[in-house]
Design a protein around this motif. Structure first.
Motif, PDB file in Angstrom:
ATOM      1  N   ASP A 270       0.865  -1.192   0.000  1.00 50.89           N
ATOM      2  CA  ASP A 270       0.000   0.000   0.000  1.00 50.89           C
ATOM      3  C   ASP A 270       0.893   1.232   0.000  1.00 50.89           C
ATOM      4  OD1 ASP A 270      -2.105   1.709   0.061  1.00 50.89           O
ATOM      5  OD2 ASP A 270      -2.864   1.117   2.017  1.00 50.89           O
ATOM      6  N   ASP A 271       1.237   1.687  -1.185  1.00 53.08           N
ATOM      7  CA  ASP A 271       2.200   2.777  -1.358  1.00 53.08           C
ATOM      8  C   ASP A 271       1.475   4.036  -1.820  1.00 53.08           C
ATOM      9  OD1 ASP A 271       4.302   4.435  -1.840  1.00 53.08           O
ATOM     10  OD2 ASP A 271       5.320   3.135  -3.269  1.00 53.08           O
ATOM     11  N   PRO A 280      -5.021  -1.861  -2.041  1.00 47.72           N
ATOM     12  CA  PRO A 280      -4.749  -3.182  -1.463  1.00 47.72           C
ATOM     13  C   PRO A 280      -5.809  -3.633  -0.456  1.00 47.72           C
ATOM     14  CG  PRO A 280      -2.720  -1.947  -1.622  1.00 47.72           C
ATOM     15  CD  PRO A 280      -3.831  -0.987  -1.953  1.00 47.72           C
ATOM     16  N   ASP A 281      -6.383  -2.712   0.324  1.00 50.65           N
ATOM     17  CA  ASP A 281      -7.429  -3.106   1.272  1.00 50.65           C
ATOM     18  C   ASP A 281      -8.655  -3.636   0.542  1.00 50.65           C
ATOM     19  OD1 ASP A 281      -6.182  -2.510   3.742  1.00 50.65           O
ATOM     20  OD2 ASP A 281      -6.546  -0.383   3.431  1.00 50.65           O
ATOM     21  N   VAL A 301      -1.818 -10.004   1.956  1.00 49.28           N
ATOM     22  CA  VAL A 301      -1.169  -9.396   3.121  1.00 49.28           C
ATOM     23  C   VAL A 301      -0.867  -7.943   2.768  1.00 49.28           C
ATOM     24  CG1 VAL A 301       0.718  -9.569   4.790  1.00 49.28           C
ATOM     25  CG2 VAL A 301      -0.118 -11.637   3.645  1.00 49.28           C
ATOM     26  N   VAL A 302      -1.603  -7.014   3.345  1.00 52.25           N
ATOM     27  CA  VAL A 302      -1.427  -5.602   3.030  1.00 52.25           C
ATOM     28  C   VAL A 302      -0.314  -5.030   3.898  1.00 52.25           C
ATOM     29  CG1 VAL A 302      -2.530  -3.331   2.956  1.00 52.25           C
ATOM     30  CG2 VAL A 302      -3.848  -5.394   2.390  1.00 52.25           C
ATOM     31  N   VAL A 303       0.693  -4.439   3.263  1.00 49.51           N
ATOM     32  CA  VAL A 303       1.867  -3.955   3.987  1.00 49.51           C
ATOM     33  C   VAL A 303       2.261  -2.572   3.480  1.00 49.51           C
ATOM     34  CG1 VAL A 303       2.699  -6.324   4.274  1.00 49.51           C
ATOM     35  CG2 VAL A 303       3.574  -4.937   2.380  1.00 49.51           C
ATOM     36  N   PRO A 304       2.986  -1.814   4.304  1.00 48.65           N
ATOM     37  CA  PRO A 304       3.542  -0.542   3.826  1.00 48.65           C
ATOM     38  C   PRO A 304       4.818  -0.793   3.039  1.00 48.65           C
ATOM     39  CG  PRO A 304       4.141  -0.883   6.123  1.00 48.65           C
ATOM     40  CD  PRO A 304       3.243  -2.035   5.744  1.00 48.65           C
ATOM     41  N   PRO A 465       4.477 -13.848   7.195  1.00 48.20           N
ATOM     42  CA  PRO A 465       3.527 -12.776   6.875  1.00 48.20           C
ATOM     43  C   PRO A 465       2.567 -12.517   8.026  1.00 48.20           C
ATOM     44  CG  PRO A 465       3.675 -14.366   5.074  1.00 48.20           C
ATOM     45  CD  PRO A 465       4.385 -14.971   6.244  1.00 48.20           C
ATOM     46  N   VAL A 466       2.217 -11.257   8.200  1.00 54.77           N
ATOM     47  CA  VAL A 466       1.287 -10.856   9.267  1.00 54.77           C
ATOM     48  C   VAL A 466       0.197  -9.983   8.665  1.00 54.77           C
ATOM     49  CG1 VAL A 466       1.005  -9.586  11.434  1.00 54.77           C
ATOM     50  CG2 VAL A 466       3.075 -10.950  11.041  1.00 54.77           C
ATOM     51  N   THR A 467      -1.050 -10.409   8.824  1.00 54.36           N
ATOM     52  CA  THR A 467      -2.179  -9.569   8.420  1.00 54.36           C
ATOM     53  C   THR A 467      -2.675  -8.815   9.642  1.00 54.36           C
ATOM     54  OG1 THR A 467      -3.885 -11.243   8.846  1.00 54.36           O
ATOM     55  CG2 THR A 467      -2.832 -11.260   6.675  1.00 54.36           C
TER      56      THR A 467
END
Length: 556
Positions: A270-271, A280-281, A301-304, A465-467
């Motif tokens: 999610d940039d 991404p969400d 898995v949504v990440v920064p 991975p962590v959601t």
């Protein structure tokens, strides 16, 4: 136009060598089976005989760039009326597909939208402000979503107490013939928009569910439909150059680098620099709820940017970055050690349709029905049962810093845990080499947004991975995959009543009780599926700080 005079593609899907090498056979199969053209033409047999009945009434999304064309003018007319009356604040009461798409559209178009997809009393109360300039869009496909109905009741009462006629300030979006349509017409609400009943909630971005709140908030929904129309032909082609088929094969058919199964973790970056914040969400719900069943699934898995999942080179992950304009492949923030990356470039409307086609095609590759959600209802039923019976809360195994630790012996072991950090470590100890951790937080996601910062620390700490999901919001997305997908997840709940409770008008329960029932119900269903579950029950702000420290590995 390109230098050679050829027209540039509307959406571009670029993949690294590792992805290209792994997806080739699947891409050929998608083309040979004519999955793209059959899906676009409404062929319900694509996903097999068991899925045919459901698919036959769930393919309307493939035509929305045409069938939704009458909506923008209606929305614009209503927006003009509201603005003339000084009503310029739009609140959306909706869950899952009814809220995630408008949130993305409004963010991409730079217009304000208040999204109320919560049952936390503090978050609900904070939305009940500036009523003199507020219109509420109540969105529910079934018309019976308990969260949305409760939010509607709260706003109707608040309008009445403020001396405002609620009928002039409530707009409804629902399916034809739903209980909500009947109630809305009886109440004389300002407007009732009926969505296409042949479109499931998570595929509804370009129906009234996505367009009405976005258009009322000021987004250019005509442009959104134009963008989708521009890519529709490409997504319907039975050709290896079809970007939707390329993405589907990357999502569902690339083997793990260690040879131990597929790359079934889809890391979505999610940039904000990509000009599509929040996409991404939205994709998370679409992919997780569509694919996570029958013991298989793709975990989004949504990440920064720069998250551990991006840089660690996990053997079972594919990293995807979406952008509105072209991003050169191979930049440092995209590449990782394993080089299993995808870059999807194109305008928002085109990406929405692209991801829908890709997810449906991924369902074909996985051999599942991408249009049902058999395990979502189980958590809803459990919550309803707890609302009706109101049992005592589960007994805590121990209490530390004002935080109750709740878990069974299978999760913590017979000794229990000596502290919060030890409890978290015990849960992480259940993670296998291809597992994941799901953090599920039932708190005000606006007031306690900083807690999401612990996600990266947990990913670095666990190496997996962590959601991170806010309850009950995630129940309408990754909740399906948690129960129906591969049994490799471990689950950490953070629950608490940190705000004064708020009654649900006309009901015999409060928002706080509803939230607790949803959390307890979901934990119960996860335990029934033999998933390890740890619940940290927070009593006050100091307890929340202790939990935050434990998640970040800084517990005292």
């Amino acid at each position: 136009m390109s230098p050679g005079g050829e027209q540039e593609p509307v959406v571009r899907v670029e993949v690294s060598e590792a992805v290209a090498a792994g997806r080739g056979e699947a891409l050929e199969r998608l083309v040979a089976e004519r999955v793209a053209s059959r899906t676009a033409s409404g062929d319900a047999t694509v996903w097999g005989p068991e899925a045919e009945a459901e698919a036959s009434k769930r393919l309307g999304w493939t035509r929305l760039h045409e069938t939704s064309r009458g909506l923008p003018a209606e929305i614009a007319a209503l927006r003009g009326e509201l603005l003339a009356e000084g009503v310029d604040r739009v609140v959306l009461a909706g869950m899952g597909g009814s809220s995630l798409a408008p949130e993305v559209v409004c963010a991409a178009h730079g217009v304000p939208l208040v999204t109320l997809d919560a049952t936390d009393p503090g978050q609900v109360r904070d939305a009940l402000v500036e009523l003199e300039r507020t219109v509420v869009v109540v969105s529910s496909k079934s018309g019976g979503t308990v969260e949305t109905d409760s939010q509607r009741r709260a706003f109707v009462e608040a309008f009445e107490q403020a001396g405002i006629d609620p009928a002039r300030r409530v707009v409804v979006v629902t399916d034809p013939g739903s209980p909500l349509e009947t109630a809305a017409r009886e109440a004389g609400y300002r407007a009732v928009f009926l969505a296409d009943p042949e479109v499931g909630g998570r595929y509804s971005a370009l129906t009234a569910f996505g367009l009405v709140p976005s258009g009322l908030a000021g987004a250019d929904v005509d442009r959104l439909l134009d963008e989708a129309a521009a890519v529709a032909g490409d997504c319907a082609r039975d050709d290896a150059a079809n970007p939707a088929l390329q993405l589907a094969a990357a999502m569902a058919a690339v083997p793990s680098a260690d040879g131990q199964g597929p790359r079934d973790k889809l890391v979505l970056v999610d940039d904000p620099a990509g000009a599509l914040p929040g996409l991404p969400d939205w994709a998370e719900q679409l992919v997780a709820e569509s694919t996570g069943k029958e013991g298989v699934g793709v975990l989004p898995v949504v990440v920064p940017p720069g998250a551990p999942e991006v840089t660690a080179g996990l053997p079972d992950a594919v990293v995807v970055r979406c952008a509105a304009t072209h991003v050169p492949h191979g930049t440092a923030d995209v590449e990782g050690p394993e080089d299993a990356h995808v870059v999807v470039t194109g305008p928002l409307g085109a990406q929405l349709l692209l991801w829908e086609h890709a997810t449906a095609a991924a369902g074909f590759l996985l051999g599942i029905n991408p249009f049902d959600q058999p395990d979502v209802e189980s958590a809803k039923q459990a919550a309803r049962g707890l609302l009706e019976s109101t049992p005592a809360p589960r007994e805590a195994r121990s209490t530390h810093h004002g935080v109750d630790v709740v878990a069974d012996d299978a999760t913590l072991g017979s000794r229990g845990a000596d502290g919060l950090d030890e409890a978290v470590e015990a849960l992480l100890g259940h993670l296998g080499p291809h597992g994941y951790l799901a953090v599920m937080v039932y708190l005000d996601r606006l007031a306690h947004a900083d807690l999401a910062g612990a996600r990266d620390a947990l990913a670095a700490r666990s190496g997996r991975p962590v959601t991170f999901g806010w309850g009950p919001r995630f129940l309408h997305s990754t909740g399906q995959l948690h129960k129906g997908g591969p049994p490799v997840g471990v689950f950490l709940q953070v629950v608490g009543d940190l705000a004064e409770d708020l009654p649900v008008p006309g009901r015999d329960f409060t928002f706080g009780r509803l939230k607790a029932a949803q959390a307890d119900g979901d934990a119960g269903v996860l335990r029934d599926h033999d998933r390890p579950v740890l619940t940290l029950r927070v009593r006050d702000a100091a307890g929340l700080a202790a939990v935050d420290a434990a998640l970040r590995g800084r517990a005292g």
